[in-house]
Scaffold this motif. Structure first.
Motif, PDB file in Angstrom:
ATOM      1  N   ILE A  37       0.862  -1.182   0.000  1.00  0.00           N
ATOM      2  CA  ILE A  37       0.000   0.000   0.000  1.00  0.00           C
ATOM      3  C   ILE A  37       0.896   1.229   0.000  1.00  0.00           C
ATOM      4  O   ILE A  37       1.937   1.262   0.649  1.00  0.00           O
ATOM      5  N   SER A  38       0.473   2.224  -0.758  1.00  0.00           N
ATOM      6  CA  SER A  38       1.272   3.443  -0.824  1.00  0.00           C
ATOM      7  C   SER A  38       0.973   4.333   0.382  1.00  0.00           C
ATOM      8  O   SER A  38      -0.046   4.162   1.062  1.00  0.00           O
ATOM      9  N   GLU A  39       1.852   5.279   0.627  1.00  0.00           N
ATOM     10  CA  GLU A  39       1.719   6.131   1.807  1.00  0.00           C
ATOM     11  C   GLU A  39       0.481   7.010   1.739  1.00  0.00           C
ATOM     12  O   GLU A  39      -0.211   7.207   2.742  1.00  0.00           O
ATOM     13  N   ASP A  40       0.148   7.532   0.556  1.00  0.00           N
ATOM     14  CA  ASP A  40      -1.032   8.386   0.450  1.00  0.00           C
ATOM     15  C   ASP A  40      -2.319   7.585   0.661  1.00  0.00           C
ATOM     16  O   ASP A  40      -3.273   8.067   1.256  1.00  0.00           O
ATOM     17  N   LYS A  41      -2.344   6.335   0.220  1.00  0.00           N
ATOM     18  CA  LYS A  41      -3.529   5.509   0.463  1.00  0.00           C
ATOM     19  C   LYS A  41      -3.633   5.114   1.925  1.00  0.00           C
ATOM     20  O   LYS A  41      -4.718   4.988   2.466  1.00  0.00           O
ATOM     21  N   LEU A  42      -2.500   4.956   2.591  1.00  0.00           N
ATOM     22  CA  LEU A  42      -2.510   4.682   4.020  1.00  0.00           C
ATOM     23  C   LEU A  42      -3.058   5.893   4.782  1.00  0.00           C
ATOM     24  O   LEU A  42      -3.834   5.738   5.727  1.00  0.00           O
ATOM     25  N   MET A  44      -5.207   8.053   3.559  1.00  0.00           N
ATOM     26  CA  MET A  44      -6.650   8.071   3.290  1.00  0.00           C
ATOM     27  C   MET A  44      -7.374   7.044   4.144  1.00  0.00           C
ATOM     28  O   MET A  44      -8.471   7.294   4.645  1.00  0.00           O
ATOM     29  N   LEU A  45      -6.751   5.886   4.336  1.00  0.00           N
ATOM     30  CA  LEU A  45      -7.361   4.832   5.141  1.00  0.00           C
ATOM     31  C   LEU A  45      -7.533   5.272   6.586  1.00  0.00           C
ATOM     32  O   LEU A  45      -8.586   5.084   7.195  1.00  0.00           O
ATOM     33  N   VAL A  46      -6.507   5.888   7.154  1.00  0.00           N
ATOM     34  CA  VAL A  46      -6.577   6.324   8.551  1.00  0.00           C
ATOM     35  C   VAL A  46      -7.522   7.508   8.709  1.00  0.00           C
ATOM     36  O   VAL A  46      -8.255   7.612   9.685  1.00  0.00           O
ATOM     37  N   SER A  47      -7.541   8.418   7.742  1.00  0.00           N
ATOM     38  CA  SER A  47      -8.436   9.576   7.866  1.00  0.00           C
ATOM     39  C   SER A  47      -9.896   9.167   7.742  1.00  0.00           C
ATOM     40  O   SER A  47     -10.773   9.865   8.229  1.00  0.00           O
ATOM     41  N   GLY A  48     -10.173   8.042   7.120  1.00  0.00           N
ATOM     42  CA  GLY A  48     -11.549   7.582   6.973  1.00  0.00           C
ATOM     43  C   GLY A  48     -12.089   6.866   8.184  1.00  0.00           C
ATOM     44  O   GLY A  48     -13.280   6.612   8.274  1.00  0.00           O
ATOM     45  N   THR A  49     -11.243   6.527   9.134  1.00  0.00           N
ATOM     46  CA  THR A  49     -11.705   5.821  10.323  1.00  0.00           C
ATOM     47  C   THR A  49     -12.018   6.810  11.434  1.00  0.00           C
ATOM     48  O   THR A  49     -11.328   6.875  12.429  1.00  0.00           O
ATOM     49  N   THR A  50     -13.050   7.578  11.221  1.00  0.00           N
ATOM     50  CA  THR A  50     -13.446   8.536  12.244  1.00  0.00           C
ATOM     51  C   THR A  50     -14.139   7.804  13.380  1.00  0.00           C
ATOM     52  O   THR A  50     -14.754   6.765  13.186  1.00  0.00           O
ATOM     53  N   PHE A 107      -6.088  11.242  17.891  1.00  0.00           N
ATOM     54  CA  PHE A 107      -4.642  11.326  18.091  1.00  0.00           C
ATOM     55  C   PHE A 107      -4.000   9.941  18.191  1.00  0.00           C
ATOM     56  O   PHE A 107      -2.869   9.747  17.754  1.00  0.00           O
ATOM     57  N   SER A 108      -4.705   8.969  18.748  1.00  0.00           N
ATOM     58  CA  SER A 108      -4.137   7.616  18.805  1.00  0.00           C
ATOM     59  C   SER A 108      -4.048   7.000  17.413  1.00  0.00           C
ATOM     60  O   SER A 108      -3.085   6.290  17.109  1.00  0.00           O
ATOM     61  N   SER A 109      -5.016   7.290  16.537  1.00  0.00           N
ATOM     62  CA  SER A 109      -4.928   6.772  15.166  1.00  0.00           C
ATOM     63  C   SER A 109      -3.804   7.453  14.403  1.00  0.00           C
ATOM     64  O   SER A 109      -3.113   6.814  13.601  1.00  0.00           O
ATOM     65  N   ARG A 110      -3.575   8.732  14.660  1.00  0.00           N
ATOM     66  CA  ARG A 110      -2.443   9.416  14.007  1.00  0.00           C
ATOM     67  C   ARG A 110      -1.114   8.866  14.519  1.00  0.00           C
ATOM     68  O   ARG A 110      -0.172   8.696  13.743  1.00  0.00           O
ATOM     69  N   ASP A 111      -1.031   8.573  15.807  1.00  0.00           N
ATOM     70  CA  ASP A 111       0.197   7.982  16.353  1.00  0.00           C
ATOM     71  C   ASP A 111       0.441   6.593  15.776  1.00  0.00           C
ATOM     72  O   ASP A 111       1.581   6.235  15.462  1.00  0.00           O
ATOM     73  N   LYS A 112      -0.634   5.806  15.620  1.00  0.00           N
ATOM     74  CA  LYS A 112      -0.495   4.472  15.043  1.00  0.00           C
ATOM     75  C   LYS A 112      -0.043   4.569  13.585  1.00  0.00           C
ATOM     76  O   LYS A 112       0.787   3.779  13.136  1.00  0.00           O
ATOM     77  N   LEU A 113      -0.562   5.556  12.857  1.00  0.00           N
ATOM     78  CA  LEU A 113      -0.146   5.760  11.472  1.00  0.00           C
ATOM     79  C   LEU A 113       1.337   6.102  11.401  1.00  0.00           C
ATOM     80  O   LEU A 113       2.071   5.554  10.570  1.00  0.00           O
TER      81      LEU A 113
END
Length: 121
Positions: A37-42, A44-50, A107-113
């Motif tokens: 998976i590319s970084e930009d798709k990753l 997008m994946l994390v930003s979609g998990t609200t 913030f936890s999802s951003r840290d995991k990313l």
């Protein structure tokens, strides 16, 4: 299936002669599927998990605003005014709770990313 190699266990389990039950060892094959998976798709994946907490935060904040408008306009008898004040207080507490939890999830999802990407804070 006759041509598939069979895996033989190194230490076969045999039932004890004094045991009333026998045991069966079953070898279950595993399957692992990996995707690149590319970084930009990753991103997008994390930003979609609200978080669902943010949805409830929006609902509670709307309720706080609505109850505040009703109290601000006045014209309520003391009993109804007290009820609306209680609803305003409870809605504000719930909005604060869901806002904190939603921010924490974000913030936890951003840290995991960043951890997945291998970046340090």
């Amino acid at each position: 299936m006759a041509d598939e190699p069979q895996v033989q266990p190194l230490n076969p389990i045999t039932p004890s002669p004094h045991s009333a039950q026998s045991y069966t060892v079953e070898v279950v094959p595993g399957h692992l599927r990996m995707h690149t998976i590319s970084e930009d798709k990753l991103d997008m994946l994390v930003s979609g998990t609200t978080s669902v907490h943010l949805a409830f935060f929006g609902i509670c904040l709307g309720a706080v605003i609505s109850f505040g408008i009703v109290l601000y306009n006045g014209g309520l008898d003391p009993t109804h005014k007290l009820v609306y004040q209680c609803f305003l207080f409870v809605s504000a507490m719930m909005a604060a709770y869901f806002g904190i939890r939603g921010g924490s999830d974000y913030f936890s999802s951003r840290d995991k990313l960043n951890e997945i990407k291998g970046r340090k804070k």
